[in-house]
Scaffold this motif. Structure first.
Motif, PDB file in Angstrom:
ATOM      1  N   PRO A  66     -11.418   1.152  -0.738  1.00  0.00           N
ATOM      2  CA  PRO A  66     -11.263   1.159  -2.198  1.00  0.00           C
ATOM      3  C   PRO A  66     -10.565   2.431  -2.691  1.00  0.00           C
ATOM      4  O   PRO A  66      -9.716   2.378  -3.571  1.00  0.00           O
ATOM      5  CB  PRO A  66     -12.707   1.076  -2.705  1.00  0.00           C
ATOM      6  CG  PRO A  66     -13.447   0.375  -1.601  1.00  0.00           C
ATOM      7  CD  PRO A  66     -12.807   0.839  -0.332  1.00  0.00           C
ATOM      8  N   ILE A 112      -1.353  -8.015  -8.005  1.00  0.00           N
ATOM      9  CA  ILE A 112      -2.354  -7.528  -7.038  1.00  0.00           C
ATOM     10  C   ILE A 112      -2.810  -8.717  -6.196  1.00  0.00           C
ATOM     11  O   ILE A 112      -3.272  -9.726  -6.748  1.00  0.00           O
ATOM     12  CB  ILE A 112      -3.574  -6.902  -7.748  1.00  0.00           C
ATOM     13  CG1 ILE A 112      -3.128  -5.801  -8.724  1.00  0.00           C
ATOM     14  CG2 ILE A 112      -4.537  -6.326  -6.722  1.00  0.00           C
ATOM     15  CD1 ILE A 112      -4.279  -5.220  -9.561  1.00  0.00           C
ATOM     16  N   PRO A 146      -5.389  -9.405  -3.294  1.00  0.00           N
ATOM     17  CA  PRO A 146      -6.419  -9.091  -2.300  1.00  0.00           C
ATOM     18  C   PRO A 146      -6.158  -9.906  -1.014  1.00  0.00           C
ATOM     19  O   PRO A 146      -5.740 -11.064  -1.086  1.00  0.00           O
ATOM     20  CB  PRO A 146      -7.716  -9.512  -2.993  1.00  0.00           C
ATOM     21  CG  PRO A 146      -7.396  -9.390  -4.460  1.00  0.00           C
ATOM     22  CD  PRO A 146      -5.976  -9.849  -4.569  1.00  0.00           C
ATOM     23  N   ASP A 188      -7.704  -0.131   5.259  1.00  0.00           N
ATOM     24  CA  ASP A 188      -7.733   0.133   3.817  1.00  0.00           C
ATOM     25  C   ASP A 188      -9.150   0.490   3.360  1.00  0.00           C
ATOM     26  O   ASP A 188     -10.124   0.250   4.076  1.00  0.00           O
ATOM     27  CB  ASP A 188      -7.268  -1.131   3.071  1.00  0.00           C
ATOM     28  CG  ASP A 188      -6.448  -0.806   1.831  1.00  0.00           C
ATOM     29  OD1 ASP A 188      -6.512   0.354   1.377  1.00  0.00           O
ATOM     30  OD2 ASP A 188      -5.763  -1.709   1.328  1.00  0.00           O
ATOM     31  N   LEU A 237     -13.408  -4.191  -6.658  1.00  0.00           N
ATOM     32  CA  LEU A 237     -12.306  -3.217  -6.589  1.00  0.00           C
ATOM     33  C   LEU A 237     -11.259  -3.489  -7.676  1.00  0.00           C
ATOM     34  O   LEU A 237     -10.820  -2.569  -8.382  1.00  0.00           O
ATOM     35  CB  LEU A 237     -11.664  -3.281  -5.185  1.00  0.00           C
ATOM     36  CG  LEU A 237     -10.414  -2.440  -4.953  1.00  0.00           C
ATOM     37  CD1 LEU A 237     -10.639  -0.975  -5.335  1.00  0.00           C
ATOM     38  CD2 LEU A 237      -9.978  -2.539  -3.491  1.00  0.00           C
ATOM     39  N   CYS A 238     -10.869  -4.739  -7.823  1.00  0.00           N
ATOM     40  CA  CYS A 238      -9.818  -5.050  -8.816  1.00  0.00           C
ATOM     41  C   CYS A 238     -10.294  -4.779 -10.239  1.00  0.00           C
ATOM     42  O   CYS A 238      -9.486  -4.496 -11.122  1.00  0.00           O
ATOM     43  CB  CYS A 238      -9.339  -6.493  -8.663  1.00  0.00           C
ATOM     44  SG  CYS A 238      -8.452  -6.741  -7.118  1.00  0.00           S
ATOM     45  N   SER A 261       0.868  -1.185   0.000  1.00  0.00           N
ATOM     46  CA  SER A 261       0.000   0.000   0.000  1.00  0.00           C
ATOM     47  C   SER A 261       0.899   1.226   0.000  1.00  0.00           C
ATOM     48  O   SER A 261       2.044   1.150   0.440  1.00  0.00           O
ATOM     49  CB  SER A 261      -0.882   0.009   1.252  1.00  0.00           C
ATOM     50  OG  SER A 261      -1.633   1.214   1.297  1.00  0.00           O
ATOM     51  N   THR A 297      -4.982  -5.419  -1.542  1.00  0.00           N
ATOM     52  CA  THR A 297      -6.211  -4.665  -1.276  1.00  0.00           C
ATOM     53  C   THR A 297      -6.848  -5.266  -0.027  1.00  0.00           C
ATOM     54  O   THR A 297      -6.574  -6.410   0.327  1.00  0.00           O
ATOM     55  CB  THR A 297      -7.205  -4.774  -2.456  1.00  0.00           C
ATOM     56  OG1 THR A 297      -7.533  -6.165  -2.651  1.00  0.00           O
ATOM     57  CG2 THR A 297      -6.610  -4.228  -3.739  1.00  0.00           C
ATOM     58  N   HIS A 344     -11.986  -8.886   3.817  1.00  0.00           N
ATOM     59  CA  HIS A 344     -12.198  -8.448   2.438  1.00  0.00           C
ATOM     60  C   HIS A 344     -12.841  -9.660   1.736  1.00  0.00           C
ATOM     61  O   HIS A 344     -12.240 -10.739   1.704  1.00  0.00           O
ATOM     62  CB  HIS A 344     -10.785  -8.221   1.891  1.00  0.00           C
ATOM     63  CG  HIS A 344     -10.642  -7.429   0.659  1.00  0.00           C
ATOM     64  ND1 HIS A 344     -11.329  -6.276   0.394  1.00  0.00           N
ATOM     65  CD2 HIS A 344      -9.804  -7.614  -0.409  1.00  0.00           C
ATOM     66  CE1 HIS A 344     -10.926  -5.786  -0.760  1.00  0.00           C
ATOM     67  NE2 HIS A 344     -10.008  -6.572  -1.270  1.00  0.00           N
ATOM     68  N   LEU A 376      -9.097  -1.431 -10.661  1.00  0.00           N
ATOM     69  CA  LEU A 376      -7.632  -1.280 -10.680  1.00  0.00           C
ATOM     70  C   LEU A 376      -7.025  -1.779 -11.997  1.00  0.00           C
ATOM     71  O   LEU A 376      -6.126  -1.154 -12.563  1.00  0.00           O
ATOM     72  CB  LEU A 376      -7.003  -2.064  -9.517  1.00  0.00           C
ATOM     73  CG  LEU A 376      -7.457  -1.676  -8.102  1.00  0.00           C
ATOM     74  CD1 LEU A 376      -6.767  -2.560  -7.068  1.00  0.00           C
ATOM     75  CD2 LEU A 376      -7.149  -0.211  -7.816  1.00  0.00           C
ATOM     76  N   SER A 422      -6.889   2.138  -2.167  1.00  0.00           N
ATOM     77  CA  SER A 422      -6.285   1.192  -3.114  1.00  0.00           C
ATOM     78  C   SER A 422      -6.132   1.839  -4.492  1.00  0.00           C
ATOM     79  O   SER A 422      -5.128   1.632  -5.176  1.00  0.00           O
ATOM     80  CB  SER A 422      -7.148  -0.065  -3.249  1.00  0.00           C
ATOM     81  OG  SER A 422      -7.126  -0.776  -2.044  1.00  0.00           O
TER      82      SER A 422
END
Ligand code: SF4
Length: 335
Positions: A170, A190, A192, A168, A221-222, A125, A163, A213, A225, A173
């Motif tokens: 979104p 990535i 999670p 944390d 979220l991904c 992060s 993530t 998560h 990303l 991230s």
């Protein structure tokens, strides 16, 4: 990233790591706990020589721990074993993963002398609060400094982010992804967060101090990303932990563990693309989505789930998805 590399992974579990990241139990994640030696490195290389590579170059990869934070004598032993294989033409190069605060000019000098080409840095992060609550023991500035040094010295740089860590969100991230893009890595992984048994995070989760998560959190979220990195021309070379028998067998107690997480994310990205295209449609329409063949199964989604969602959401009378080998982008036809 080098094209067509055949990677020979050697897991260096938690060796000498003085830190205690809350999510980490390297012994479980790597699926083994025996220390790695020069002899085991040579054995892995010998074993790989029998398998055809179909023209790909062999790259030995020290994964799992923080390679440049293990005792120097052990680094040298492992590097010498790998370097010997480079000199014999058995492998082409070495890659390894490490921590941002275990990288400086003299460390990089040593790695270059032994044929290391690729360095993977666990950034996790770029938010100081998230780093602190996760027990990382380094700052975002360490990530920036190490990344610049690695690139300046001509290594390939792969950055890893996570993530769903403690503290944390979104938004954090997405900001981390933007910061990583500014560091211009050659690729990104990535991961999670998964709550693995026998970790501090597991205890925090059990005490109700950490909300896990979920797979859905990670997928949604991904799916934001991934396009950020791809638009910047940075390949995402891994999404989600590699499935192991131990993780699937119960060591992954909660969190975003799914053996096909990458596929789920890519299907979600395509679902979002289809939603954008279908926004102009009205109820009762017959729609045909024509997609590049390489994206066809991602557009359909697991168990054709995207098809059903789109048809329902847009009240379409019918929706067909066609695979088109000549197309580069999805196209929509409405009747
Ligand atoms: S630095 Fe790496 S090996 Fe050490 S505790 Fe953290 S994640 Fe685990």
């Amino acid at each position: 990233m080098s094209a067509r590399a055949s990677v020979l992974p050697v897991f260096v579990p938690h060796l000498g790591c003085p830190h205690a990241c809350v999510f980490c139990n390297q012994r479980r994640i790597s699926g083994q706990s025996r220390p790695v030696t020069a002899e085991s490195v040579e054995k892995i290389i010998r074993g790989a020589l029998e398998a055809p590579t179909h023209g790909a170059k062999r790259q030995l990869a020290f994964y799992g721990g923080s390679f440049t934070a293990i005792p120097e004598q052990m680094q040298l032993e492992l590097l010498q074993a790998a370097h010997g294989a480079i000199l014999r033409g058995e492998i082409d190069s070495i890659r390894l993963s490490t921590r941002p605060d275990a990288v400086d000019a003299s460390v990089l000098d040593r790695l270059r002398r032994y044929g290391v080409r690729t360095i993977e840095l666990g950034a996790q992060s770029m938010d100081e609060e998230v780093l602190r609550l996760s027990g990382r023991g380094h700052s975002a500035e360490d990530v920036r400094r190490a990344s610049v040094l690695i690139r300046e010295q001509g290594f390939e740089l792969i950055l890893q982010m996570m993530t769903g860590l403690p503290g944390d969100s979104p938004e954090k991230s997405i900001e981390t992804a933007r910061e990583l893009i500014r560091l211009r890595p050659d690729g990104v992984r990535i991961y999670p967060t998964v709550v693995v048994k026998d970790t501090e995070l597991y205890d925090m989760w059990q005490r109700g101090e950490y909300r896990a998560h979920t797979v859905e959190d990670a997928v949604s979220l991904c799916a934001k990303l991934l396009p950020l990195f791809e638009r910047a021309g940075i390949p995402v070379i891994r999404l989600g932990l590699n499935p192991t028998g131990e993780l699937s067998g119960g060591a992954a107690a909660a969190g975003a563990y799914h053996p096909a997480l990458g596929e789920l994310v890519r299907s979600r990205v395509m679902l979002e693309r289809a939603r954008e295209l279908l926004r102009a449609s009205s109820a009762g329409t017959e729609a045909v989505l024509s997609v590049p063949s390489r994206l066809y199964s991602q557009m359909l989604g697991q168990h054709r789930g995207n098809l059903a969602i789109l048809q329902r959401e847009f009240s379409l009378s019918s929706l067909r998805i066609l695979s088109s080998p000549d197309q580069t982008e999805p196209l929509l036809r409405l009747k």
